[in-house]
Design a protein around this motif. Structure first.
Motif, PDB file in Angstrom:
ATOM      1  N   GLU A 142       1.218  -0.852   0.439  1.00  0.00           N
ATOM      2  CA  GLU A 142       0.155  -0.619   0.089  1.00  0.00           C
ATOM      3  C   GLU A 142       0.764   1.323   0.191  1.00  0.00           C
ATOM      4  O   GLU A 142       1.372   1.381   0.955  1.00  0.00           O
ATOM      5  N   GLU A 143       0.499   2.610  -1.166  1.00  0.00           N
ATOM      6  CA  GLU A 143       1.484   3.425  -1.121  1.00  0.00           C
ATOM      7  C   GLU A 143       1.101   4.549  -0.472  1.00  0.00           C
ATOM      8  O   GLU A 143       0.267   4.406   0.620  1.00  0.00           O
ATOM      9  N   PRO A 144       2.353   4.503   0.485  1.00  0.00           N
ATOM     10  CA  PRO A 144       2.598   5.571   1.374  1.00  0.00           C
ATOM     11  C   PRO A 144       2.163   6.977   0.338  1.00  0.00           C
ATOM     12  O   PRO A 144       2.003   7.404  -0.092  1.00  0.00           O
ATOM     13  N   VAL A 145       1.955   7.564   2.015  1.00  0.00           N
ATOM     14  CA  VAL A 145       1.528   9.333   1.082  1.00  0.00           C
ATOM     15  C   VAL A 145       2.528  10.110   0.953  1.00  0.00           C
ATOM     16  O   VAL A 145       3.487   9.930   2.135  1.00  0.00           O
ATOM     17  N   ASP A 146       3.132  10.422  -0.141  1.00  0.00           N
ATOM     18  CA  ASP A 146       4.794  11.253  -0.413  1.00  0.00           C
ATOM     19  C   ASP A 146       4.439  12.925  -0.078  1.00  0.00           C
ATOM     20  O   ASP A 146       3.228  13.009   0.361  1.00  0.00           O
ATOM     21  N   LEU A 147       5.880  13.194   0.449  1.00  0.00           N
ATOM     22  CA  LEU A 147       5.258  14.600   0.410  1.00  0.00           C
ATOM     23  C   LEU A 147       4.978  15.570  -0.363  1.00  0.00           C
ATOM     24  O   LEU A 147       4.288  16.291  -0.408  1.00  0.00           O
ATOM     25  N   ASP A 148       5.108  15.217  -1.468  1.00  0.00           N
ATOM     26  CA  ASP A 148       4.311  16.217  -2.672  1.00  0.00           C
ATOM     27  C   ASP A 148       2.933  15.736  -3.572  1.00  0.00           C
ATOM     28  O   ASP A 148       1.936  17.019  -3.187  1.00  0.00           O
ATOM     29  N   GLN A 149       2.737  14.802  -2.738  1.00  0.00           N
ATOM     30  CA  GLN A 149       1.100  14.610  -2.600  1.00  0.00           C
ATOM     31  C   GLN A 149       0.204  15.436  -0.989  1.00  0.00           C
ATOM     32  O   GLN A 149      -0.506  16.008  -1.680  1.00  0.00           O
ATOM     33  N   LEU A 150       1.160  15.207  -0.638  1.00  0.00           N
ATOM     34  CA  LEU A 150       0.901  16.114   0.844  1.00  0.00           C
ATOM     35  C   LEU A 150       0.885  18.179   0.209  1.00  0.00           C
ATOM     36  O   LEU A 150      -0.212  18.449   0.794  1.00  0.00           O
ATOM     37  N   ALA A 151       1.809  17.969  -0.109  1.00  0.00           N
ATOM     38  CA  ALA A 151       1.688  19.453  -0.845  1.00  0.00           C
ATOM     39  C   ALA A 151       0.279  19.649  -1.525  1.00  0.00           C
ATOM     40  O   ALA A 151       0.047  20.740  -1.534  1.00  0.00           O
ATOM     41  N   SER A 152      -0.177  18.940  -2.366  1.00  0.00           N
ATOM     42  CA  SER A 152      -0.747  19.536  -3.613  1.00  0.00           C
ATOM     43  C   SER A 152      -2.022  19.150  -2.740  1.00  0.00           C
ATOM     44  O   SER A 152      -3.239  19.823  -3.234  1.00  0.00           O
ATOM     45  N   VAL A 153      -2.374  18.606  -1.430  1.00  0.00           N
ATOM     46  CA  VAL A 153      -4.007  19.181  -0.951  1.00  0.00           C
ATOM     47  C   VAL A 153      -3.600  20.307  -1.286  1.00  0.00           C
ATOM     48  O   VAL A 153      -5.112  21.092  -0.974  1.00  0.00           O
ATOM     49  N   TYR A 154      -3.195  21.057  -0.973  1.00  0.00           N
ATOM     50  CA  TYR A 154      -3.234  22.922  -0.349  1.00  0.00           C
ATOM     51  C   TYR A 154      -3.992  23.124  -1.651  1.00  0.00           C
ATOM     52  O   TYR A 154      -1.967  23.269  -2.848  1.00  0.00           O
ATOM     53  N   ASP A 155      -3.972  24.404  -2.075  1.00  0.00           N
ATOM     54  CA  ASP A 155      -3.795  25.500  -3.395  1.00  0.00           C
ATOM     55  C   ASP A 155      -2.908  26.397  -2.895  1.00  0.00           C
ATOM     56  O   ASP A 155      -2.004  26.512  -1.807  1.00  0.00           O
ATOM     57  N   ALA A 156      -3.334  27.197  -3.836  1.00  0.00           N
ATOM     58  CA  ALA A 156      -1.373  27.815  -4.609  1.00  0.00           C
ATOM     59  C   ALA A 156      -1.699  28.820  -2.453  1.00  0.00           C
ATOM     60  O   ALA A 156      -0.779  29.114  -2.392  1.00  0.00           O
ATOM     61  N   ARG A 157      -2.798  29.625  -2.496  1.00  0.00           N
ATOM     62  CA  ARG A 157      -2.383  30.296  -1.306  1.00  0.00           C
ATOM     63  C   ARG A 157      -2.257  29.817   0.575  1.00  0.00           C
ATOM     64  O   ARG A 157      -1.013  30.303   0.541  1.00  0.00           O
ATOM     65  N   THR A 158      -2.235  28.851  -0.369  1.00  0.00           N
ATOM     66  CA  THR A 158      -2.042  27.903   1.303  1.00  0.00           C
ATOM     67  C   THR A 158      -0.523  27.482   1.354  1.00  0.00           C
ATOM     68  O   THR A 158      -0.018  27.696   2.129  1.00  0.00           O
ATOM     69  N   ARG A 159      -0.018  27.379   0.053  1.00  0.00           N
ATOM     70  CA  ARG A 159       0.767  26.382  -0.260  1.00  0.00           C
ATOM     71  C   ARG A 159       1.937  28.088  -0.077  1.00  0.00           C
ATOM     72  O   ARG A 159       3.360  27.901   0.473  1.00  0.00           O
ATOM     73  N   ASP A 160       1.769  29.265  -0.777  1.00  0.00           N
ATOM     74  CA  ASP A 160       2.272  30.531  -0.553  1.00  0.00           C
ATOM     75  C   ASP A 160       2.823  30.932   1.192  1.00  0.00           C
ATOM     76  O   ASP A 160       3.910  31.305   1.479  1.00  0.00           O
ATOM     77  N   ALA A 161       1.961  30.807   1.912  1.00  0.00           N
ATOM     78  CA  ALA A 161       1.426  30.770   3.625  1.00  0.00           C
ATOM     79  C   ALA A 161       2.792  29.800   4.333  1.00  0.00           C
ATOM     80  O   ALA A 161       3.767  30.483   5.245  1.00  0.00           O
ATOM     81  N   PHE A 162       2.730  28.586   3.318  1.00  0.00           N
ATOM     82  CA  PHE A 162       3.602  27.300   4.485  1.00  0.00           C
ATOM     83  C   PHE A 162       5.286  27.788   3.694  1.00  0.00           C
ATOM     84  O   PHE A 162       5.683  28.333   4.859  1.00  0.00           O
ATOM     85  N   ARG A 163       5.170  28.562   2.531  1.00  0.00           N
ATOM     86  CA  ARG A 163       6.409  29.338   1.893  1.00  0.00           C
ATOM     87  C   ARG A 163       6.406  30.170   3.182  1.00  0.00           C
ATOM     88  O   ARG A 163       7.746  30.598   3.767  1.00  0.00           O
ATOM     89  N   ARG A 164       5.690  31.461   3.810  1.00  0.00           N
ATOM     90  CA  ARG A 164       6.513  32.659   4.535  1.00  0.00           C
ATOM     91  C   ARG A 164       6.696  32.104   5.361  1.00  0.00           C
ATOM     92  O   ARG A 164       6.826  32.754   6.057  1.00  0.00           O
ATOM     93  N   GLY A 165       5.829  31.035   6.285  1.00  0.00           N
ATOM     94  CA  GLY A 165       5.484  31.091   7.188  1.00  0.00           C
ATOM     95  C   GLY A 165       7.103  30.517   7.581  1.00  0.00           C
ATOM     96  O   GLY A 165       8.063  30.352   8.292  1.00  0.00           O
ATOM     97  N   PHE A 166       7.692  29.389   6.933  1.00  0.00           N
ATOM     98  CA  PHE A 166       9.248  29.313   6.921  1.00  0.00           C
ATOM     99  C   PHE A 166      10.269  30.065   6.540  1.00  0.00           C
ATOM    100  O   PHE A 166      10.982  29.934   8.050  1.00  0.00           O
TER     101      PHE A 166
END
Length: 462
Positions: A142-166
């Protein structure tokens, strides 16, 4: 003179052509290096995957972390039942041959950028896979959840917020190495003290699961106003900025003085625990009432709105109420009022006893209504000689003379039964049967237990 034989090495055209040929061969070999070198025997297998997971030709195939081959091709395949699987061709080194038939496979990420590789795990079957065999999809882990799949769950605004948060977190840790070292120094002691806390939280008596469920319901209730709460953060930033101005020494002193308080709470927690348990039982008992209050909140809100409008009109009623209150006060201060109330109470008590007697007389025997009806008929009905009021006594002459004892044919019932208590509900008055001889008092037996209206006048003849 004899001409000497020309050397091939002296011909620059041939040398250039040979160089170009060698370069082309090197380019071809380099281009096809990921798909295997020519004239080299390989161990080829096919694997079925429920999902290609962005697997591409050229990805590595590994066992135990060591590279043993590459992925040659990946293509979809439709089964007879309509299911679509991904079939990948693997080109493995001969050193990996043979693999057990129950070998399992898993597609794993090689880097955070999305590069994948196929990991094989050798099985224990005695049957071996030959070159060209297929590993079925049932042996794909059974395939695990990869990091790229986890990142694809969020929309562009959320990913941009994550980048600013980091970036902000990086800035927050910048220049704070000593503080982090101090944290690591006290962290073991903190974890030691955290252990009993976690033990208490893990105790079923704390009902942590119900608390988390309550938090989940609270989050569900808050979700519709998430946008409003989001606007709260900039305001909190201004609030915290104001706190920052007095952080040292005022807030710091407050935190330092809070440590003894926390220690006191820790010491007294054992004594408080029974109270908390009783409070938990009380809250559980109040839960149905809270649910009922939740259902009644709508009508209660309407009642409160009506009450607000009524309260607005109350001032107009205060003056008449003041006059009425003063009148009631004067009445209460009058010394004659208690005497009048006492007399009224005695009157009501006496009337109550009369009613207790008359109630069955009327309810069962109708004697009260018959009395007024017959009384009216005495003066309103009659014959050609007059109304019934004009009547005479019919007596036997011998009974008119004085006697030492009552007459032998005397019939006299001074207190007939009229349904009163103790009379067995008998309606005797007016229904006494005639018996020969002397009859004084109640007629023996029960005459009847109800009384029909007495008929007088001309209707009696019909």
């Amino acid at each position: 003179m004899r001409r000497g034989r020309s050397s091939l090495l002296a011909n620059p055209v041939l040398i250039g052509a040979a160089t170009i040929l060698v370069a082309l061969v090197a380019v071809v070999l380099a281009y096809n290096a990921n798909t295997g070198l020519p004239f080299v025997r390989t161990y080829d297998l096919k694997v079925e995957l429920p999902d290609g997971q962005r697997l591409t030709p050229g990805n590595d195939v590994r066992i135990g972390g060591a590279r043993i081959g590459t992925v040659i091709a990946v293509k979809p395949e439709v089964r007879a039942n309509g299911r679509v699987v991904a079939v990948a061709r693997l080109q493995l080194d001969r050193t990996a041959e043979p693999l057990p038939a129950d070998t399992r496979l898993l597609v794993r990420p090689r880097s955070a950028l999305g590069l994948k590789f196929v990991e094989l795990t050798r099985g224990s079957s005695s049957r071996m896979l030959r070159s060209g065999d297929t590993i079925p999809v049932s042996q794909a882990v059974e395939e695990p959840v990869d990091l790229d799949q986890l990142a694809s769950v969020y929309d562009a605004r959320t990913r941009d917020a994550f980048r600013r948060g980091f970036v902000d977190f990086g800035d927050a840790f910048t220049g704070r190495g000593q503080a982090i070292n101090d944290l690591l120094e006290v962290l073991p002691e903190g974890m030691r003290r955290l252990s009993p806390v976690m033990h208490n939280l893990a105790d079923p008596g704390t009902e942590l699961a119900r608390t988390l469920q309550a938090f989940a319901r609270t989050a569900g209730e808050v979700a519709p106003v998430a946008q409003t709460l989001g606007t709260l953060l900039p305001r909190l930033e201004r609030t915290f900025s104001a706190f920052a101005a007095v952080a040292r020494p005022h807030v710091q002193e407050w935190i330092e003085t809070g440590v003894p308080l926390q220690r006191t709470i820790q010491r007294e927690a054992t004594d408080v625990r029974p109270f908390l348990r009783r409070s938990a039982r009380l809250m559980a008992a109040l839960e149905p009432g809270a649910a009922a209050l939740d259902r009644a909140s709508g009508p209660l809100a309407d009642a409160l709105r009506q009450g607000v409008r009524i309260n607005a009109r109350l001032p107009r009623m205060l003056d008449p109420l003041d006059d009425a209150s003063r009148a009631i006060q004067r009445l209460a201060d009058d010394p004659n009022v208690p005497m009048a109330i006492g007399a009224a109470d005695r009157t009501v008590s006496r009337v109550d006893r009369i009613l207790e007697t008359l109630a069955p007389t009327q309810v069962r025997c109708h004697y009260v209504s018959l009395f007024f009806r017959n009384a009216s008929s005495v003066i309103g009905e009659g014959n050609q000689w007059g109304t019934w009021q004009r009547s005479g006594l019919i007596l036997t002459p011998i009974w008119m003379a004085p006697r030492a004892d009552p007459g032998p044919q005397l019939h006299h019932n001074a207190l007939p039964n009229t349904g009163q208590p103790g009379s067995d509900g008998e309606c005797e008055a007016g229904f006494e049967g005639y018996r020969k001889g002397q009859t004084i008092g109640n007629v023996p037996g029960v005459q009847r237990t109800d009384s029909a209206p007495m008929i007088t006048g001309p209707e009696a003849k019909e």
